[in-house]
Design a protein around this motif. Structure first.
Motif, PDB file in Angstrom:
ATOM      1  N   GLN A 131       0.829  -1.290  -0.066  1.00  0.00           N
ATOM      2  CA  GLN A 131       0.054   0.102   0.056  1.00  0.00           C
ATOM      3  C   GLN A 131       0.883   1.326   0.067  1.00  0.00           C
ATOM      4  OE1 GLN A 131      -2.492  -0.186   3.372  1.00  0.00           O
ATOM      5  NE2 GLN A 131      -4.138  -1.390   2.147  1.00  0.00           N
ATOM      6  N   ARG A 132       1.767   1.164   0.850  1.00  0.00           N
ATOM      7  CA  ARG A 132       2.662   2.295   0.915  1.00  0.00           C
ATOM      8  C   ARG A 132       3.506   2.553  -0.297  1.00  0.00           C
ATOM      9  NH1 ARG A 132       6.969   3.433   6.032  1.00  0.00           N
ATOM     10  NH2 ARG A 132       7.346   5.650   5.540  1.00  0.00           N
ATOM     11  N   PHE A 133       3.784   1.455  -0.890  1.00  0.00           N
ATOM     12  CA  PHE A 133       4.667   1.617  -2.192  1.00  0.00           C
ATOM     13  C   PHE A 133       3.743   2.188  -3.243  1.00  0.00           C
ATOM     14  CE2 PHE A 133       5.924  -0.333  -6.390  1.00  0.00           C
ATOM     15  CZ  PHE A 133       7.176   0.274  -6.499  1.00  0.00           C
ATOM     16  N   ALA A 134       2.621   1.765  -3.335  1.00  0.00           N
ATOM     17  CA  ALA A 134       1.540   2.068  -4.444  1.00  0.00           C
ATOM     18  C   ALA A 134       1.137   3.753  -4.099  1.00  0.00           C
ATOM     19  CB  ALA A 134       0.396   1.469  -4.264  1.00  0.00           C
ATOM     20  N   ARG A 135       1.232   4.181  -2.732  1.00  0.00           N
ATOM     21  CA  ARG A 135       0.859   5.597  -2.321  1.00  0.00           C
ATOM     22  C   ARG A 135       1.982   6.450  -2.894  1.00  0.00           C
ATOM     23  NH1 ARG A 135      -0.010   5.917   3.623  1.00  0.00           N
ATOM     24  NH2 ARG A 135       2.206   6.484   3.744  1.00  0.00           N
ATOM     25  N   SER A 136       3.299   6.029  -2.687  1.00  0.00           N
ATOM     26  CA  SER A 136       4.425   6.721  -2.929  1.00  0.00           C
ATOM     27  C   SER A 136       4.665   6.923  -4.545  1.00  0.00           C
ATOM     28  CB  SER A 136       5.656   6.304  -2.291  1.00  0.00           C
ATOM     29  OG  SER A 136       6.060   5.014  -2.676  1.00  0.00           O
ATOM     30  N   THR A 137       4.441   5.656  -5.301  1.00  0.00           N
ATOM     31  CA  THR A 137       4.243   5.674  -6.713  1.00  0.00           C
ATOM     32  C   THR A 137       3.388   6.755  -7.103  1.00  0.00           C
ATOM     33  OG1 THR A 137       4.954   3.390  -6.459  1.00  0.00           O
ATOM     34  CG2 THR A 137       4.283   4.398  -8.581  1.00  0.00           C
ATOM     35  N   ALA A 138       2.064   6.687  -6.663  1.00  0.00           N
ATOM     36  CA  ALA A 138       1.211   7.709  -7.169  1.00  0.00           C
ATOM     37  C   ALA A 138       1.646   9.192  -6.949  1.00  0.00           C
ATOM     38  CB  ALA A 138      -0.157   7.268  -6.594  1.00  0.00           C
ATOM     39  N   LEU A 139       2.058   9.393  -5.802  1.00  0.00           N
ATOM     40  CA  LEU A 139       2.664  10.584  -5.320  1.00  0.00           C
ATOM     41  C   LEU A 139       3.798  11.078  -6.541  1.00  0.00           C
ATOM     42  CD1 LEU A 139       2.723  13.093  -3.524  1.00  0.00           C
ATOM     43  CD2 LEU A 139       4.445  12.186  -2.379  1.00  0.00           C
ATOM     44  N   PHE A 140       4.604  10.103  -6.804  1.00  0.00           N
ATOM     45  CA  PHE A 140       5.927  10.383  -7.511  1.00  0.00           C
ATOM     46  C   PHE A 140       5.213  10.543  -8.856  1.00  0.00           C
ATOM     47  CE2 PHE A 140       9.066   8.639 -10.505  1.00  0.00           C
ATOM     48  CZ  PHE A 140       9.794   9.481 -10.550  1.00  0.00           C
ATOM     49  N   ILE A 141       4.287   9.826  -9.704  1.00  0.00           N
ATOM     50  CA  ILE A 141       3.513  10.117 -10.929  1.00  0.00           C
ATOM     51  C   ILE A 141       2.794  11.576 -10.907  1.00  0.00           C
ATOM     52  CG2 ILE A 141       2.002   9.217 -12.585  1.00  0.00           C
ATOM     53  CD1 ILE A 141       2.812   6.300 -11.808  1.00  0.00           C
ATOM     54  N   SER A 142       2.268  11.789  -9.788  1.00  0.00           N
ATOM     55  CA  SER A 142       1.618  13.034  -9.631  1.00  0.00           C
ATOM     56  C   SER A 142       2.403  14.219  -9.738  1.00  0.00           C
ATOM     57  CB  SER A 142       0.623  13.225  -8.549  1.00  0.00           C
ATOM     58  OG  SER A 142      -0.135  12.293  -8.306  1.00  0.00           O
ATOM     59  N   LEU A 143       3.696  14.350  -9.106  1.00  0.00           N
ATOM     60  CA  LEU A 143       4.407  15.315  -9.073  1.00  0.00           C
ATOM     61  C   LEU A 143       5.221  15.522 -10.362  1.00  0.00           C
ATOM     62  CD1 LEU A 143       6.095  14.787  -5.419  1.00  0.00           C
ATOM     63  CD2 LEU A 143       4.354  16.672  -6.235  1.00  0.00           C
ATOM     64  N   ILE A 144       5.556  14.473 -10.983  1.00  0.00           N
ATOM     65  CA  ILE A 144       6.158  14.426 -12.340  1.00  0.00           C
ATOM     66  C   ILE A 144       5.146  15.011 -13.287  1.00  0.00           C
ATOM     67  CG2 ILE A 144       7.295  12.949 -14.197  1.00  0.00           C
ATOM     68  CD1 ILE A 144       9.032  13.329 -11.569  1.00  0.00           C
ATOM     69  N   THR A 145       3.964  14.710 -13.294  1.00  0.00           N
ATOM     70  CA  THR A 145       3.050  15.132 -14.338  1.00  0.00           C
ATOM     71  C   THR A 145       2.858  16.589 -14.113  1.00  0.00           C
ATOM     72  OG1 THR A 145       1.846  12.733 -14.133  1.00  0.00           O
ATOM     73  CG2 THR A 145       0.612  14.581 -15.176  1.00  0.00           C
ATOM     74  N   LEU A 146       2.936  17.000 -12.826  1.00  0.00           N
ATOM     75  CA  LEU A 146       2.543  18.305 -12.349  1.00  0.00           C
ATOM     76  C   LEU A 146       3.669  19.167 -12.765  1.00  0.00           C
ATOM     77  CD1 LEU A 146       0.659  20.439 -10.942  1.00  0.00           C
ATOM     78  CD2 LEU A 146       2.002  19.872  -8.931  1.00  0.00           C
ATOM     79  N   SER A 147       4.826  18.611 -12.715  1.00  0.00           N
ATOM     80  CA  SER A 147       6.214  19.361 -13.055  1.00  0.00           C
ATOM     81  C   SER A 147       6.000  19.583 -14.726  1.00  0.00           C
ATOM     82  CB  SER A 147       7.436  18.704 -13.108  1.00  0.00           C
ATOM     83  OG  SER A 147       7.576  18.580 -11.743  1.00  0.00           O
ATOM     84  N   PHE A 148       5.546  18.564 -15.752  1.00  0.00           N
ATOM     85  CA  PHE A 148       5.461  18.817 -17.060  1.00  0.00           C
ATOM     86  C   PHE A 148       4.558  19.758 -17.384  1.00  0.00           C
ATOM     87  CE2 PHE A 148       7.724  14.577 -17.414  1.00  0.00           C
ATOM     88  CZ  PHE A 148       8.741  15.212 -18.574  1.00  0.00           C
ATOM     89  N   LEU A 149       3.390  19.690 -16.658  1.00  0.00           N
ATOM     90  CA  LEU A 149       2.056  20.675 -16.686  1.00  0.00           C
ATOM     91  C   LEU A 149       2.797  22.026 -16.734  1.00  0.00           C
ATOM     92  CD1 LEU A 149      -0.770  18.832 -15.185  1.00  0.00           C
ATOM     93  CD2 LEU A 149      -0.635  19.294 -17.600  1.00  0.00           C
ATOM     94  N   LEU A 150       3.444  22.156 -15.774  1.00  0.00           N
ATOM     95  CA  LEU A 150       4.076  23.617 -15.380  1.00  0.00           C
ATOM     96  C   LEU A 150       5.025  24.042 -16.359  1.00  0.00           C
ATOM     97  CD1 LEU A 150       4.857  23.354 -11.555  1.00  0.00           C
ATOM     98  CD2 LEU A 150       3.272  25.132 -12.702  1.00  0.00           C
ATOM     99  N   MET A 151       5.716  23.258 -17.047  1.00  0.00           N
ATOM    100  CA  MET A 151       6.515  23.315 -18.052  1.00  0.00           C
ATOM    101  C   MET A 151       5.980  23.958 -19.213  1.00  0.00           C
ATOM    102  SD  MET A 151       9.672  20.863 -17.985  1.00  0.00           S
ATOM    103  CE  MET A 151       9.535  19.519 -16.751  1.00  0.00           C
ATOM    104  N   THR A 152       4.773  23.162 -19.599  1.00  0.00           N
ATOM    105  CA  THR A 152       3.906  23.357 -20.868  1.00  0.00           C
ATOM    106  C   THR A 152       3.314  24.715 -20.587  1.00  0.00           C
ATOM    107  OG1 THR A 152       3.735  20.977 -20.824  1.00  0.00           O
ATOM    108  CG2 THR A 152       2.503  22.272 -22.172  1.00  0.00           C
ATOM    109  N   PHE A 153       2.814  25.006 -19.614  1.00  0.00           N
ATOM    110  CA  PHE A 153       1.869  25.985 -19.259  1.00  0.00           C
ATOM    111  C   PHE A 153       2.865  27.414 -19.366  1.00  0.00           C
ATOM    112  CE2 PHE A 153      -0.908  28.733 -16.423  1.00  0.00           C
ATOM    113  CZ  PHE A 153      -1.945  28.877 -17.382  1.00  0.00           C
ATOM    114  N   ASP A 154       4.168  27.152 -18.909  1.00  0.00           N
ATOM    115  CA  ASP A 154       5.000  28.449 -18.739  1.00  0.00           C
ATOM    116  C   ASP A 154       5.414  28.549 -20.236  1.00  0.00           C
ATOM    117  OD1 ASP A 154       6.778  30.287 -17.846  1.00  0.00           O
ATOM    118  OD2 ASP A 154       8.519  28.949 -17.128  1.00  0.00           O
ATOM    119  N   ILE A 155       5.595  27.497 -21.008  1.00  0.00           N
ATOM    120  CA  ILE A 155       6.247  27.889 -22.353  1.00  0.00           C
ATOM    121  C   ILE A 155       4.761  28.529 -23.344  1.00  0.00           C
ATOM    122  CG2 ILE A 155       6.474  26.523 -24.642  1.00  0.00           C
ATOM    123  CD1 ILE A 155       8.133  24.941 -23.251  1.00  0.00           C
TER     124      ILE A 155
END
Lengths: 306, 169
Positions: A15-39
């Motif tokens: 469960q913990r692994f799934a939670r941290s993986t979900a957070l990891f994917i969310s943060l990476i996606t958010l970073s990509f969205l920010l980059m795209t939005f900034d451009i």
């Protein structure tokens, strides 16, 4: 009993692994969205407001830290250089004798310089000085690849995006972002930076492109003759006013057949130690309407448009 | 305890970003290259944090780096999130072995800087046009390696992890 505990522990770990993986994917996606939005917003909109807010919040802290660190850094510099002062003194004496000899030759160069300035349609330094403000460097870039500096003056002092920044040595860069109290300067050596330049006395026009190092690349598709080392490189009226010193040609070059010429430029400015700079209130669109820029060959793709 | 350490990590992260932009980039840059102090601090803190906390620390510190620097918003946030995540994933293999710990700092700095360069290039910033790109990556990793000897024990002490179980055990 033990088997039950083990399986429970495995479930918790999963469960913990799934939670941290979900957070990891969310943060990476958010970073990509920010980059795209900034451009997409080109640094404006919400992103611009966020940057302004962060800068406004941290400007005083950065200024305070710089004010504390600068004297210490200067003192350390002084101590490091102390050992070399004696030999430097001897060297300077020799240079003084050379300088006296060169002074005689300078008069003829001065008259040649006047002719060249006319040829290059330089703005008078007095005009530039009256439309400028002096600012202090309060911070540098955020990493080794971020070739920018932060100034302690912003829109409140009349600074706007695109304005050229110089120091006593020559062109430093241009204003990239502005908040009310501070502004960021993209340095001339940034690989994303290119400036239209003219060589003197050969009169070739081309671009000086940043390479992230202490020298710049000169490219001109129009040059049909050799370029000599030591030629002075000044800005061509385009994004910047004409005649700001960029540097000198570092090595001689011959034009390649059909490919123009390429060489390197030693910038006039020492980008390692920038403390005070002058921001010139010159904007290409506004100012070029008043003055007549020199003719640019439309076929020359090496000259950037603002 | 975990939130306490995350709060300490965030505070140290903010200090690291300010030091990077005011001290390291301007005054402590031998051979024209500064240490990647922010990356080092995130990695050092991640040795003491849970996986989630390490990623949150990396993301928020990276975001602040992007906001105060002249880079695309989100690039450093992504790089430091990955750095925090990878550090927690590998720390059980390197803890207790100073040589492996330092080697991991060196490798993570190189990987982080290269990831930044690749992302920057993909998103239109001409990072690889920098003729000194590889020199900058390598020297920053060497400086981080040297600074790690100071920062790793400092972070362990700040976060009150038992030194016997820490990275220098």
């Amino acid at each position: 009993m033990l088997g039950g505990l083990t399986s429970k522990s495995t479930v918790l770990t999963n469960q913990r692994f799934a939670r941290s993986t979900a957070l990891f994917i969310s943060l990476i996606t958010l970073s990509f969205l920010l980059m795209t939005f900034d451009i997409r917003t080109e640094g404006g909109g919400v992103i611009g407001t966020l940057r302004d807010g962060a800068r406004t919040l941290f400007d005083p802290v950065q200024s305070a830290v710089t004010a504390v660190v600068r004297p210490v850094a200067d003192a350390v510099d002084g101590l490091v250089n102390l050992a070399g002062l004696r030999s430097e003194n001897d060297r300077l004496r020799e240079q003084l004798e050379d300088a006296n000899r060169i002074l005689v030759e300078t008069e003829s160069i001065r008259s040649e310089n006047e002719v060249l300035r006319e040829l290059l349609q330089l703005e008078l330094p007095g005009e530039l000085l009256s439309r400028s403000t002096v600012a202090r460097v309060q911070a540098g870039g955020s990493s080794n690849f971020d070739l920018s500096i932060v100034l302690d003056k912003g829109a409140d002092e009349g600074i706007a995006i695109g304005q050229p920044v110089v120091n006593l040595q020559g062109l430093v860069g241009h204003i990239e972002t502005v908040t009310s109290q501070s502004s960021t300067v993209k340095l001339l050596i940034d690989p994303d930076h290119a400036v239209a330049v003219r060589l003197a006395p050969s009169d070739y026009v081309g671009t000086a492109e940043g390479r992230g190092s202490s020298d710049l690349k000169f490219v001109s598709s129009r040059a049909d003759g050799p370029v000599a080392a030591g030629e002075v490189v000044v800005t061509f009226p385009n994004r910047y006013p004409a005649g700001l010193v960029v540097g000198t040609v570092a090595r001689s070059a011959e034009p390649a057949a059909g490919a123009g010429i390429q060489t390197t430029i030693d910038p006039a400015v020492d980008f390692e130690r920038l403390d005070f700079v002058r921001v010139i209130f010159f904007l290409p669109d506004a100012d070029q309407g008043e003055e007549e820029p020199a003719e640019v060959d439309p076929a020359d793709e090496s000259v950037p448009t603002p | 305890m975990r939130f306490r350490n995350l709060n300490i990590g965030l505070l140290v992260g903010v200090v690291a970003v300010i030091l990077q932009t005011t001290v390291f980039d301007r005054y402590v840059d031998p051979f024209g290259v500064a240490p990647d102090f922010v990356l080092l601090v995130v990695v050092a803190a991640s040795y003491q944090l849970s996986e989630e906390a390490a990623m949150l620390l990396g993301f928020s510190t990276g975001l602040l780096t992007d906001l105060l620097g002249n880079t695309l918003l989100g690039v450093w946030a992504l790089v430091l999130t990955v750095a925090g995540y990878v550090t927690v994933r590998i720390r059980y293999r390197v803890e207790g072995n100073p040589f492996l710990t330092l080697a991991s700092i060196f490798a993570l700095t190189i990987a982080g800087e290269l990831l930044y360069a690749i992302l920057g290039t993909l998103f239109g910033q001409q990072v690889f046009s920098d003729v000194n790109a590889f020199k900058k990556v390598l020297l920053a990793a060497v400086y981080n390696l040297l600074l790690a000897a100071l920062i790793l024990p400092l972070m362990a002490r700040l976060m009150q992890k038992d030194p016997a179980a820490g990275v220098w055990a």
